[in-house]
Design an enzyme around this catalytic site. Structure first.
Site, short mmCIF file in Angstrom:
data_model
loop_
_atom_site.label_atom_id
_atom_site.label_comp_id
_atom_site.label_asym_id
_atom_site.label_seq_id
_atom_site.Cartn_x
_atom_site.Cartn_y
_atom_site.Cartn_z
N LYS A 72 0.86 -1.19 0.00
CA LYS A 72 0.00 0.00 0.00
C LYS A 72 0.89 1.23 0.00
O LYS A 72 1.23 1.78 1.04
CB LYS A 72 -0.93 0.00 1.21
CG LYS A 72 -2.14 0.92 1.00
CD LYS A 72 -2.99 0.43 -0.15
CE LYS A 72 -4.03 1.41 -0.57
NZ LYS A 72 -4.72 0.98 -1.79
N SER B 81 -8.24 -0.44 -5.46
CA SER B 81 -8.49 -0.07 -4.07
C SER B 81 -9.97 0.20 -3.87
O SER B 81 -10.79 -0.70 -4.00
CB SER B 81 -7.63 1.14 -3.70
OG SER B 81 -7.22 1.06 -2.35
#
Length: 618
Positions: free
Chosen positions: A208, A409
């Protein structure tokens, strides 16, 4: 003395009256202009009978970018261009679906005998959109109508479309700029340290990397490994398509930097000669010579003193007759996901959820195609959209997600309720992870002698950007982020018929290209928007259907200000380049782009599911 004061008072009195007159005069002029614009817009947007296009070529003179959902619809943009006379064509947005539909209608139009691609003002789009446009161009060419590409030079995006032409013309002083793909992100840790800004980061996911610009001065090894994989796959897809169009091998099309340098040396650095010798183009001709070839192919128009053509912006095929067939709703999620109402270029959680609700409650609508082209954003807004989409599916209306260039995402979060997910081979998806960022400025203010103090009934009440975060709040925030990640895993696992542990193996914020996402079970099929519509009709058991496009209509005020803003931004690069070195101007624009993205983050819990690098491929 009395006389003097009367003179002074009289001067100010008449000056004030003059200012009032000027103010009222300007306001009245502005009001009249608004009325004229409103009347002109009303009549300009009325349906008009389609004019018969000039017999000749369809001139695809694209200006600006191609997006799924333009901020201003085509009719309003054309009206603004004609009435307001803006010079910002390179900043305008073109609808991907209108473009493809126009090409397909021209294919069957007897008045259109071929196509000319003039792409010098085309600024680009994502790879998935290029593939969809290319599909329409191939259909046009396969119908027997020739396509010619004419240009002084071609960048990579322009050349992708030009490669579908039967013949590519290039200026003798031009070039085909093939160089590969790269991502570049600005990193701010040292700057934040110098400003003494405390960045509190909470995240889950090894890959991430959206928060890395705030915590590092370079890319982490994990992010570099992940990005190298999908950027390389994108480039491979590009080379395979273009080389097949030019009947070359990928190695012949792009032999690598060293081999290209050697080949350029052999032709004395002449980039146009290199392109011709290596079969990237078919002819080196000046504009005048290329025009003569177009005249031979399509005839001469004495009135316009040019070859016979109809611009893609003027082409108006006969409208399709209304039908009472059942409808398939097409709803867009185009841009970063934010809480509240839609803003130009962003996905408003409330706006999109309301559109889905309308489709769910409309008995004429039998299925939904949800077009997702988003890097993600607010977790709260993503959940608002997801839950409404789940309600539509529960109501018996099949939901098919069509992924564009990005569905990463939060873009994947909102895709999870679908009955079926279709992605392009070049779609960037996955990036399943959560993060939170809160900046505090206690040390920054301390440098200037400004301090914060007070009393609170508990540490959780004592939260301000002028103070360090209490440890208790930081612990709660991290727990909240981890809970959000667990929720994300559970949603994906339920959607894909896997366990959360299996999803975690391919999650951790890892970005996947469409082909890898298919292999990992994150999508059901590789395809495009056409495939999504067919699948929705199949699931709803519809032998016939029509599409109901859910697009918001901007107001007259939005149109005026969008045109003014476009004009201003059209001038800014030239101004910047006049006073700043080009690299500095480029960095400034990139900083503004990243700042805009972070400024739009308005999740009430500061939780975000966002892929920062997904839209940064150049």
């Amino acid at each position: 003395m009395h006389t003097l004061w009367r003179i002074i008072a009289g001067f100010f009195k008449w000056t004030w009256r003059l200012l009032n007159f000027v103010r009222e005069f300007i306001l009245n002029l502005f009001l009249i202009l608004l009325i004229l614009l409103g009347v002109g817009l009303y009549f300009g947007l009325q349906s008009k009978p389609a004019d018969t296009p000039t017999k000749g070529a369809l001139l695809v003179n694209l200006s600006g970018s191609v997006v799924d959902k333009p901020s201003v619809n085509n009719k309003m943009r054309q009206f603004g261009r004609e009435l307001l006379g803006t010079s910002s064509n390179r900043l305008q947005e073109n609808s991907l679906f209108d473009l493809v539909d126009t090409i397909r209608q021209a294919k069957d139009d007897k008045n259109i005998t071929g196509m000319v691609l003039s792409l010098s003002d085309f600024t680009g789009t994502d790879q998935a959109s290029l593939q969809y446009i290319g599909k329409a161009l191939r259909e046009f060419r396969d119908s027997g109508k020739p396509i010619y590409a004419v240009g002084d030079s071609y960048n990579q995006t322009q050349y992708y479309l030009a490669s579908f032409a039967n013949k590519i013309y290039l200026s003798p002083q031009g070039m085909v700029d093939l160089h590969g793909f790269a991502t570049n992100t600005l990193y701010y840790k040292s700057l934040l340290d110098k400003l003494k800004v405390t960045t509190n980061i909470f995240r889950v996911g090894t890959y991430k990397s959206a928060v890395e610009p705030l915590m590092r001065d370079d890319m982490s090894p994990a992010a570099r490994d992940a990005d190298s994989r999908w950027v390389g796959a994108l480039w491979s897809n590009y080379l395979n398509t273009v080389s097949a169009n030019r009947q070359l091998t990928p190695e012949q099309l792009f032999p690598g930097a060293t081999a290209m340098l050697t080949a350029l040396q052999q032709v004395g650095g002449n980039t146009a000669e290199y392109a011709l010798k290596n079969k990237l183009v078919d002819a080196l001709t000046s504009r005048g010579e290329a025009e003569q070839d177009m005249v031979k192919a399509f005839g001469w128009n004495k009135q316009d003193k040019d070859f016979n053509y109809t611009s893609i912006y003027d082409y108006a095929p006969a409208p399709k007759p209304d039908s009472k067939d059942p409808q398939i709703a097409v709803i867009f999620a185009n841009g970063a996901i934010i809480d509240g109402q839609e803003q130009p270029g962003d996905v408003g959680g409330d706006t999109t959820a309301d559109q889905i609700r309308q489709a769910r409650l409309d008995p004429k609508i039998k299925a939904i195609v949800f077009r997702v082209n988003s890097p993600g954003g607010s977790v709260s807004a993503s959940e608002v959209i997801r839950s409404e989409l789940a309600a539509a599916r529960a109501a018996g209306k099949p939901v098919v997600v069509s992924m564009g260039g990005m569905a990463a995402s939060g873009g994947y979060w909102i895709s999870t309720p679908a009955n079926y997910i279709i992605a392009s081979p070049s779609t960037l998806t996955g990036s399943i992870g959560i993060f939170g960022v809160i900046n505090t400025y206690q040390d920054t203010l301390g440098q200037f002698g400004v301090h914060t103090d007070g009393v609170a009934t508990s540490p959780l009440a004592d939260i301000a950007v002028t103070k360090a975060l209490p440890p208790e709040f930081s612990q709660m925030m991290q727990m909240n982020i981890e809970n959000g990640y667990k929720t994300f895993l559970d949603l994906v696992a339920k959607s894909r018929n896997k366990t959360p542990e299996q999803i975690d193996q391919i999650a951790q914020g890892h970005v996947w290209i469409g082909t890898d996402a298919k292999n990992n079970g994150l999508v059901d099929q590789l395809g495009d928007f056409d495939d999504a519509v067919k699948k929705a009709a199949e699931l709803a058991k519809l032998p016939k259907w029509k599409l109901n496009w859910f697009t918001s209509q901007p107001s007259l005020t939005d149109l005026i200000f969008s045109q003014v803003n476009a004009s201003v931004y059209a001038m800014l690069p030239a101004v910047a380049q006049a006073y700043l070195p080009a690299p500095v101007a480029q960095v400034a624009l990139q900083m503004r782009s990243q700042a805009d993205l972070f400024n739009n983050m308005n999740d009430p819990q500061n939780r975000y599911a966002l892929c920062l690098t997904c839209g940064e491929v150049k």
